[in-house]
Design an enzyme around this catalytic site. Structure first.
Site, PDB file in Angstrom:
ATOM      1  N   HIS A  83      -0.248   1.841  -0.055  1.00 57.95           N
ATOM      2  CA  HIS A  83      -0.468   2.134   1.255  1.00 57.95           C
ATOM      3  C   HIS A  83      -0.083   3.501   1.312  1.00 57.95           C
ATOM      4  O   HIS A  83      -1.040   3.557   2.451  1.00 57.95           O
ATOM      5  CB  HIS A  83       0.614   1.151   2.120  1.00 57.95           C
ATOM      6  CG  HIS A  83       1.887   1.975   1.994  1.00 57.95           C
ATOM      7  ND1 HIS A  83       2.620   1.228   0.541  1.00 57.95           N
ATOM      8  CD2 HIS A  83       3.041   2.792   2.429  1.00 57.95           C
ATOM      9  CE1 HIS A  83       3.830   1.917   1.044  1.00 57.95           C
ATOM     10  NE2 HIS A  83       4.211   3.077   2.499  1.00 57.95           N
ATOM     11  N   ASP A 218       1.118  -2.671  -4.979  1.00 56.48           N
ATOM     12  CA  ASP A 218       1.475  -1.818  -3.820  1.00 56.48           C
ATOM     13  C   ASP A 218       1.693   0.039  -4.611  1.00 56.48           C
ATOM     14  O   ASP A 218       2.710   0.868  -4.625  1.00 56.48           O
ATOM     15  CB  ASP A 218       2.641  -1.606  -2.706  1.00 56.48           C
ATOM     16  CG  ASP A 218       2.215  -0.550  -1.907  1.00 56.48           C
ATOM     17  OD1 ASP A 218       1.255  -0.275  -1.514  1.00 56.48           O
ATOM     18  OD2 ASP A 218       2.852  -1.130  -0.792  1.00 56.48           O
ATOM     19  N   SER A 647       8.100   5.355   0.680  1.00 54.01           N
ATOM     20  CA  SER A 647       7.401   5.007  -0.440  1.00 54.01           C
ATOM     21  C   SER A 647       7.045   5.602  -1.509  1.00 54.01           C
ATOM     22  O   SER A 647       6.498   6.556  -1.242  1.00 54.01           O
ATOM     23  CB  SER A 647       5.947   4.595   1.013  1.00 54.01           C
ATOM     24  OG  SER A 647       6.567   3.524   1.412  1.00 54.01           O
TER      25      SER A 647
HETATM   26  N1  ARG Z   1       6.644  -1.847   5.205  1.00 52.53           N
HETATM   27  C1  ARG Z   1       5.896  -0.521   4.367  1.00 52.53           C
HETATM   28  C2  ARG Z   1       6.281   0.728   5.285  1.00 52.53           C
HETATM   29  O1  ARG Z   1       7.427   1.149   5.738  1.00 52.53           O
HETATM   30  C3  ARG Z   1       4.643  -0.616   3.511  1.00 52.53           C
HETATM   31  C4  ARG Z   1       3.832  -0.338   4.840  1.00 52.53           C
HETATM   32  C5  ARG Z   1       2.499  -0.827   4.441  1.00 52.53           C
HETATM   33  N2  ARG Z   1       1.517  -2.035   4.646  1.00 52.53           N
HETATM   34  C6  ARG Z   1       1.121  -2.277   6.279  1.00 52.53           C
HETATM   35  N3  ARG Z   1       0.789  -3.524   5.085  1.00 52.53           N
HETATM   36  N4  ARG Z   1       1.271  -1.962   6.884  1.00 52.53           N
HETATM   37  O2  ARG Z   1       5.504   2.083   4.912  1.00 52.53           O
HETATM   38  N1  GLU Z   2       7.578   1.397   2.998  1.00 51.06           N
HETATM   39  C1  GLU Z   2       7.879   2.701   3.443  1.00 51.06           C
HETATM   40  C2  GLU Z   2       6.994   4.118   3.535  1.00 51.06           C
HETATM   41  O1  GLU Z   2       5.994   4.732   3.557  1.00 51.06           O
HETATM   42  C3  GLU Z   2       9.483   2.027   2.717  1.00 51.06           C
HETATM   43  C4  GLU Z   2       9.920   1.687   3.458  1.00 51.06           C
HETATM   44  C5  GLU Z   2      10.938   1.715   4.400  1.00 51.06           C
HETATM   45  O2  GLU Z   2      10.848   2.103   5.719  1.00 51.06           O
HETATM   46  O3  GLU Z   2      12.274   1.602   3.797  1.00 51.06           O
HETATM   47  O4  GLU Z   2       7.494   4.870   3.232  1.00 51.06           O
END
Ligand code: ARG
Ligand code: GLU
Length: 712
Positions: A83, A218, A647
């Site tokens: 991502h 991921d 991330s």
């Molecule tokens: N929650 C993760 C972060 O904060 C992954 C985000 C990417 N994936 C998504 N389905 N939007 O970045």
């Molecule tokens: N998916 C998050 C990022 O893009 C990390 C997950 C979180 O927020 O802990 O940095």
């Protein structure tokens, strides 16, 4: 008697809740080596951060200013999340050659894809510069103080001798009580090497996002290029793979519960030291407002994305980023409620006040400021979210900035060129017809939710969604801003240069556009009625936060304080652990490929899986990557305190070997940005075993494995 027990109880609570074993994002020059060792770390602090000798820090980078990445080979191979590489992968994708769906694996260096604009930053030095930055600032008023600090920062930066690829970032820590300077080296030639199809890299998509148990592979792979002298350089075909001072060995040993682990990366933003009143406002006001706006935007986009492939690709990255924080705020709000964050903070405040009665006054002042700010903050939340999510309004707002500068005589050829580039970047992934719907719905929401005193004159006509849908479609169809109407025989899509060839005429046309007029009305009213009140109060809150944190740090001597995340390099550590987030529900710390197969829904837009992966699973063609139970481990959770920006961060074992790639947190613990709770807060990582399995067995990209150092 009762009082005494209360104080003792909260003392106890303060000590247990903030024990360093759980929570904390530490500046790498100031990590708690003793505690890390007591938890199982076998290396030394100086193996993590060292400016004299190669250390782990030489393999950790900020990836494209928003994520983290790590170097995993002597030839500059870089691992980050899928991502995090997503928009790059998207930018190389078309309907005919869809790298998002098919994945991408370069066969050799020549096959790697360039990514203009992408950067990678190494941190080479960290200094506490508090005395320099706060020199000659005592006795100044808030305004004077900020100015003096800015001057001191500028002076400090000027005093440092730098190469053209280096820069100095001076960052405030502990709400302005301390300042640190980071020396940064920026690489600009970063190439895409490999990415699994999104049915692996984004498996579970938005349904599984922020959720455990998780089965997302991921990851994506890039390579850092340097000039012939191994120094950062702009893209050039002459550039060569970068040779790092250190790269991470990759462990494929089985991971066990309670194993020590640490995560090294660039967490973006946390607010761990807020007063209870601030949390209350987040829970009751601002989070619900933001969620509501995005709810509507997402549903509207989703309909068309599911129906039309070109729209799906166009909006994929944008949709994911809007959905991401939407879902996080929902989880955060729930978690704050469930973990009783407000009450806990109040108890802690009582404890602090028992140590220093002046803190009572600070808290009273907070209450007054946050209550005064509340109506403005709510309007700010709706306004900023509507402007962000109704992209035609975002565009109109950009035109507004441009026209203001134009009328002030501040627009030259260069400015026009920059503006056109900026617009083209947005129009590329924008659909005016679709957005007319988003805009229509969001303006109805804005009108219905905004208090009368903040509502622009005449906006009552936008209360009705159905009527708006007609009105805005009509306006959009005839608008140059939406890209659906031409001027000088051209649209922003057919010939943007021509659109800008007659500036006076363009300005006149845009100013007569009802969408533009709606935006300017909304903006002017917001600025006149809410914006400055909101920021003036925020400045006061910030100044008070600085004082409060200083008071807290003296009152609570037993607690070890870490500075809130601010996109600077940090170390967080903990143990591999599952959790018990709800009555009768226990989460195991680890998932396996079996679980991905269980979730598999053929042809589904979120839970499809590649045929090849299913074959590997059916044939148990696991090579050396299976665990003792004969399965392919996929993801795992631990107590590391992470946030957005982490991330792609490396998760390391006791010996400093890479065991996983951080990519998320579990739903029940997403309030950790405000209130880390060891009971619920877990970070989610994809295991190196799964990553290598995919690279090896799924992609057959053996040339990449040959570069790596694999620890068995
Ligand atoms: N929650 C993760 C972060 O904060 C992954 C985000 C990417 N994936 C998504 N389905 N939007 O970045
Ligand atoms: N998916 C998050 C990022 O893009 C990390 C997950 C979180 O927020 O802990 O940095």
């Amino acid at each position: 008697m009762l009082r005494k027990t209360l104080v003792i109880a909260s003392l106890f609570q303060a000590a247990t809740f903030f024990s360093q074993q759980y929570g904390g994002m530490w500046i790498p020059t100031e990590i708690n080596e003793k505690e890390m060792k007591s938890l199982g770390m076998k290396i030394e602090a100086k193996d993590i951060w060292n400016t004299e000798k190669p250390s782990i820090k030489d393999a950790v980078v900020q990836f494209n200013r928003g994520c983290t990445g790590e170097i995993i080979s002597p030839k500059g191979l870089l691992l980050t999340n899928h991502h995090c590489g997503y928009s790059a992968i998207q930018s190389h994708s078309t309907v005919e050659n869809d790298l998002l769906s098919n994945g991408f694996w370069a066969k050799n260096n020549q096959g790697e894809l360039t990514n203009p604009g992408m950067v990678v930053d190494f941190v080479t030095d960290i200094k506490d510069v508090t005395s320099e930055i706060l020199a000659n600032t005592s006795g100044l008023t808030d305004k004077e103080l900020n100015k003096k600090i800015e001057e001191n920062i500028a002076e400090y930066r000027k005093s440092q001798k730098l190469e053209n690829y280096q820069s100095i970032l001076v960052k405030s820590m502990f709400a302005g009580n301390k300042y640190y300077a980071f020396t940064v080296e920026t690489f600009k030639d970063i190439r895409l090497v490999g990415a699994p199809p999104q049915s692996i890299g984004k498996f579970g998509s938005d349904t599984d996002n922020w959720v455990w148990p998780r089965h997302t592979g991921d990851f994506s792979i890039f390579r850092v290029y340097a000039d012939k002298n191994n120094k950062p350089a702009e893209y050039s075909p002459e550039n060569v793979p970068f040779t790092p001072k250190h790269y991470l060995p990759i462990s494929v040993k089985d991971i066990k519960e309670n194993d020590f682990t640490f995560v090294f990366g660039f967490p973006g933003r946390t607010n761990e030291y807020l007063p209870s009143i601030a949390i209350e406002k987040i829970v009751t006001d601002t989070n619900p407002a933001r969620i509501e706006v995005r709810d509507i935007a997402l549903k509207t986009l989703d309909e068309k994305m599911r129906a039309d492939d070109a729209t799906r690709i166009k909006y994929a990255s944008k949709y994911a980023s809007v959905a991401n924080y939407w879902k996080k705020w929902i989880g955060e709000t729930k978690g704050l409620k469930k973990s009783n964050a407000v009450v806990k903070k109040q108890e802690y405040e009582t404890f602090l006040a028992s140590k220093n009665p002046e803190i009572k006054n600070t808290l009273a002042e907070f209450n007054s400021l946050y209550n005064q700010q509340a109506p403005y903050a709510l309007n700010n939340a709706y306004y900023t979210e509507v402007l962000r999510n109704a992209e035609t309004l975002t565009l109109a707002n950009l035109f507004n900035g441009f026209i203001n500068s134009y009328e002030a005589g501040k627009i030259d050829d260069r400015a026009v060129k920059n503006f056109k580039n900026r617009l083209s970047g947005i129009y590329k992934d924008y659909d005016g017809e679709l957005d007319a719907k988003v805009m229509a719905k969001l303006l109805a929401l804005y009108t219905n939710k905004t208090q009368a005193e903040f509502l622009p004159e005449g906006f009552n006509q936008y209360k009705d969604v159905n009527q708006n849908l007609q009105v805005f479609e009509n306006w959009s169809k005839n608008s140059v801003i939406s890209g659906r109407n031409s001027i000088n025989g051209a649209t922003v899509y057919t010939d943007i240069d021509k659109v800008f060839s007659n500036l006076p005429e363009l300005v006149k046309t845009i100013k007569a556009d009802p969408i533009y007029q709606t935006l300017t009305k909304m903006k002017e009213t917001y600025i006149a009625k809410a914006d400055s009140q909101y920021s003036t109060l925020q400045d006061k809150i910030d100044a008070l936060q600085k004082k409060y944190l200083a008071q807290m740090m003296t009152a609570d001597q037993d607690r070890k304080f870490f500075p809130d995340a601010n996109s600077t390099l940090r170390v967080t550590y903990g143990k591999v652990k599952g959790s018990t987030p709800q009555d009768a529900i226990t989460y195991h710390y680890e998932t396996t490929l079996d679980g991905a197969i269980e979730k598999y829904v053929p042809g589904d837009y979120e839970f499809d899986l590649p045929k090849k992966l299913i074959e590997l699973y059916n044939n148990k063609d696991y090579g050396t990557y299976k665990n003792a139970a004969g399965k392919i481990p996929l993801a795992f959770t631990a107590t590391n305190h992470t946030t957005g920006g982490n991330s792609g961060s490396p998760a390391l074992d006791a010996n400093g070997n890479l065991i996983g790639l951080n990519f998320d947190r579990q739903w029940e613990g997403t309030m950790s940005d405000i209130n880390y709770d060891p009971k619920f807060s877990r970070n989610i990582m994809v295991q190196t075993k799964y990553i290598l399995f995919i690279i090896d067995k799924f992609a057959n990209a053996k040339w990449l494995l040959d570069e790596m150092k694999i620890v068995k």
